[in-house]
Motif scaffolding. Structure first.
Motif, PDB file in Angstrom:
ATOM      1  N   GLU A  96       0.729  -1.205   0.064  1.00  0.00           N
ATOM      2  CA  GLU A  96       0.098   0.066   0.172  1.00  0.00           C
ATOM      3  C   GLU A  96       1.130   1.287  -0.208  1.00  0.00           C
ATOM      4  N   HIS A 117      -8.449  -3.262  -1.363  1.00  0.00           N
ATOM      5  CA  HIS A 117      -7.742  -3.406  -0.086  1.00  0.00           C
ATOM      6  C   HIS A 117      -6.501  -2.294  -0.052  1.00  0.00           C
ATOM      7  N   GLU A 118      -5.890  -2.262  -1.064  1.00  0.00           N
ATOM      8  CA  GLU A 118      -4.500  -1.260  -1.009  1.00  0.00           C
ATOM      9  C   GLU A 118      -4.937   0.125  -1.318  1.00  0.00           C
ATOM     10  N   HIS A 151      -6.066   0.967   2.529  1.00  0.00           N
ATOM     11  CA  HIS A 151      -4.804   1.412   3.440  1.00  0.00           C
ATOM     12  C   HIS A 151      -4.353   2.588   3.382  1.00  0.00           C
ATOM     13  N   GLU A 180      -4.319  -4.081   8.706  1.00  0.00           N
ATOM     14  CA  GLU A 180      -4.734  -5.267   7.785  1.00  0.00           C
ATOM     15  C   GLU A 180      -6.285  -5.647   7.989  1.00  0.00           C
ATOM     16  N   ALA A 185      -8.107  -3.259   6.088  1.00  0.00           N
ATOM     17  CA  ALA A 185      -7.974  -3.184   4.661  1.00  0.00           C
ATOM     18  C   ALA A 185      -8.774  -4.478   4.205  1.00  0.00           C
ATOM     19  N   TYR A 203      -5.134 -10.450   9.448  1.00  0.00           N
ATOM     20  CA  TYR A 203      -5.964  -9.937   8.402  1.00  0.00           C
ATOM     21  C   TYR A 203      -7.474 -10.388   8.514  1.00  0.00           C
TER      22      TYR A 203
END
Ligand code: TRP
Ligand code: ZN
Length: 467
Positions: free
Chosen positions: A299, A317-318, A321, A340, A343, A397
């Motif tokens: 990220e 997801h990234e 972040h 995590e 994200a 995560y």
């Protein structure tokens, strides 16, 4: 800013204290680490970096990097010596406040003894000239970071401690700073980094790119991508800026799939602002590198890096972040689940809004069968990874995302949305730890009892009882 106390003096520094003589107040060495629970030598005590100016030149043919790092920092104690983190490279010269400084190397510590002590509260400038072949480092979890050479150039990725392979600094997430990164490469290659491109010029067969990062950045999300890239610049409308710069770079081999997923960036940014609040940075984008450039996506601030074209959920997801990790940054590596878990939960929310499984269905499937996909899912609690080798494992995560879902179940959708946005707003551009988070949630919903969630889901060993 760091909340960790400096660790014991290094042997060389201790000797220096013993042999120091003369009048006046004597400073002491700043400490060689910040006592991070997982990376105790990461970062250094006694100062706080405000700005890094990196001036680098890279020749991919012989993998040679020459660099000058000019660091502007404030002393947080009277200092006779201070450490920087740097792995490998040859240090040629160190200057502090205009005077040559003595220095020595001890593992990843570059120990600097300024000609004159630095006073607590003083802002000082420290310059390091260095060169060499930057190293590829192996994480405690076995993945590769630092400097990753590619066929045409290189990728520099720094989570958790890889950035010390290419510049000296205070390499701990608790000390964020602004950056100006200039890189000179053979003409024809591109250089992509964080922030905004402020200058580009060619001379004598070489091109210099200057990138500026104004918002605070943790060094583990600093990034360089040097190579053959298709570069595109555009803008996207956000809440704060209807012309936020977008800078994307795609390796030619990834053009079709890469451009297809990047075309969804405006839609994802809008969705993310609806969910998480205003985008925290002055530009956005992504780098789609060749597939074998790295073993993972990262990220990196403003523009995440992907080894090959990501699917939409990884892209989500990234980008998530940028709020959770890059703007609200963990105070130590123990707080990794705050990155995590959020994200990953962003992926669940996206899936739910995009017509896929609801977050509840994702949660239920993980609870019932998660250990089939993630063998280690119940092996430790999210807030207490068992060691540095496990900070990027499934409990951080997936089970981290489950903690957030439990909070949502407890408070309902409207209050959950408020908590997520308020958390991002309250700690925008700062650092936060797990205690800050649990206290924040409790403050926002004082009539609810979160005790069992913290006890069983966040800190408890083993699989919690059926909810
Ligand atoms: N933070 C990355 C992500 O989830 C994954 C990652 C890459 C990572 N390198 C790491 C996590 C090193 C922990 C340590 O997108
Ligand atoms: Zn992540």
């Amino acid at each position: 800013m760091s909340r960790f106390a400096p660790v014991a003096l290094t042997v060389t520094s201790a000797l220096l204290v013993l042999t120091a003589c003369g009048g006046g107040v004597q400073g002491t060495p700043g400490g060689s680490g910040l006592r991070d629970p997982y990376f105790p030598k990461a970062g250094n005590g006694g100062y706080d970096v405000a700005h890094y100016a990196l001036d680098l030149a890279y020749d991919p043919d012989d993998r040679h990097l020459t660099g000058t790092a000019e660091i502007t920092a404030r002393a947080t104690q009277d200092l006779s010596a201070l450490d920087l983190d740097l792995r490998g490279m040859e240090v040629e010269r160190v200057v502090v406040e205009g005077e040559r400084a003595r220095f020595s190397r001890n593992g990843q510590e570059l120990v600097v003894r300024p000609h004159d002590d630095l006073d607590e509260g003083e802002t000082f400038r420290l310059t390091v000239r260095y060169s060499g072949t930057p190293r590829t480092l192996t994480d405690p979890d076995g993945s590769e970071e630092g400097w990753l050479p590619t066929a045409e150039g290189a990728l520099a990725l720094g989570e958790p401690t890889g950035s010390m392979a290419w510049f000296p600094g205070n390499h701990h997430p608790s000390d964020k700073a602004a950056y100006d990164i200039a890189v000179t490469v053979p003409e024809g290659l591109q250089v992509v980094s964080n922030g905004e491109l402020t200058h580009r010029s060619s001379r004598d067969g070489r091109t210099t790119f200057r990138w500026h990062t104004g918002e605070p950045m943790a060094s583990y999300v600093a990034m360089l991508a040097i190579g053959d890239y298709d570069i595109r610049r555009s803008t996207v409308a956000t809440e704060a800026d209807n012309g936020l710069p977008v800078h994307t770079a795609v390796a030619p081999s990834q053009a079709d799939a890469g451009r297809a997923v990047l075309a969804r960036l405006p839609e994802i940014m809008e969705w993310a602002e609806d969910n998480f609040g205003p985008y925290p940075f002055s530009s956005t984008g992504a780098v789609v590198a060749v597939e074998n450039a790295a073993g993972y996506a990262l990220e990196t601030q403003n523009r995440p890096v992907f080894p090959g074209a990501p699917d939409t959920e990884l892209f989500v997801h990234e980008l998530a972040h940028q709020w959770f990790g890059n703007s609200v940054t963990p105070r130590s590596w123990r707080d990794m689940w705050l990155n995590e878990g959020f994200a990953t939960y962003a992926e669940w929310l996206w899936r739910e809004d995009d017509g896929g499984d609801s977050a509840q269905e994702t949660f239920d499937a993980l609870y019932d069968h998660g250990e089939d996909e993630y063998e280690d899912l119940w092996s430790f609690p999210p807030a207490e990874p068992t060691s540095a080798a496990h900070i990027s494992d499934a409990p951080v995560y997936q089970r981290g995302a489950m903690v957030l879902h439990k909070i949502r179940q407890t408070v309902g959708d409207v209050a959950f949305h408020d908590i997520v946005q308020g958390w991002a707003a309250d700690h925008r551009h700062g650092n936060a730890d797990t205690d800050d988070f649990t206290a924040y949630v409790e403050k926002k919903a004082p009539d609810k009892d979160f005790g069992p969630i913290w006890r069983d889901w966040l800190y408890g060993d083993g699989k919690p009882d059926r909810p």
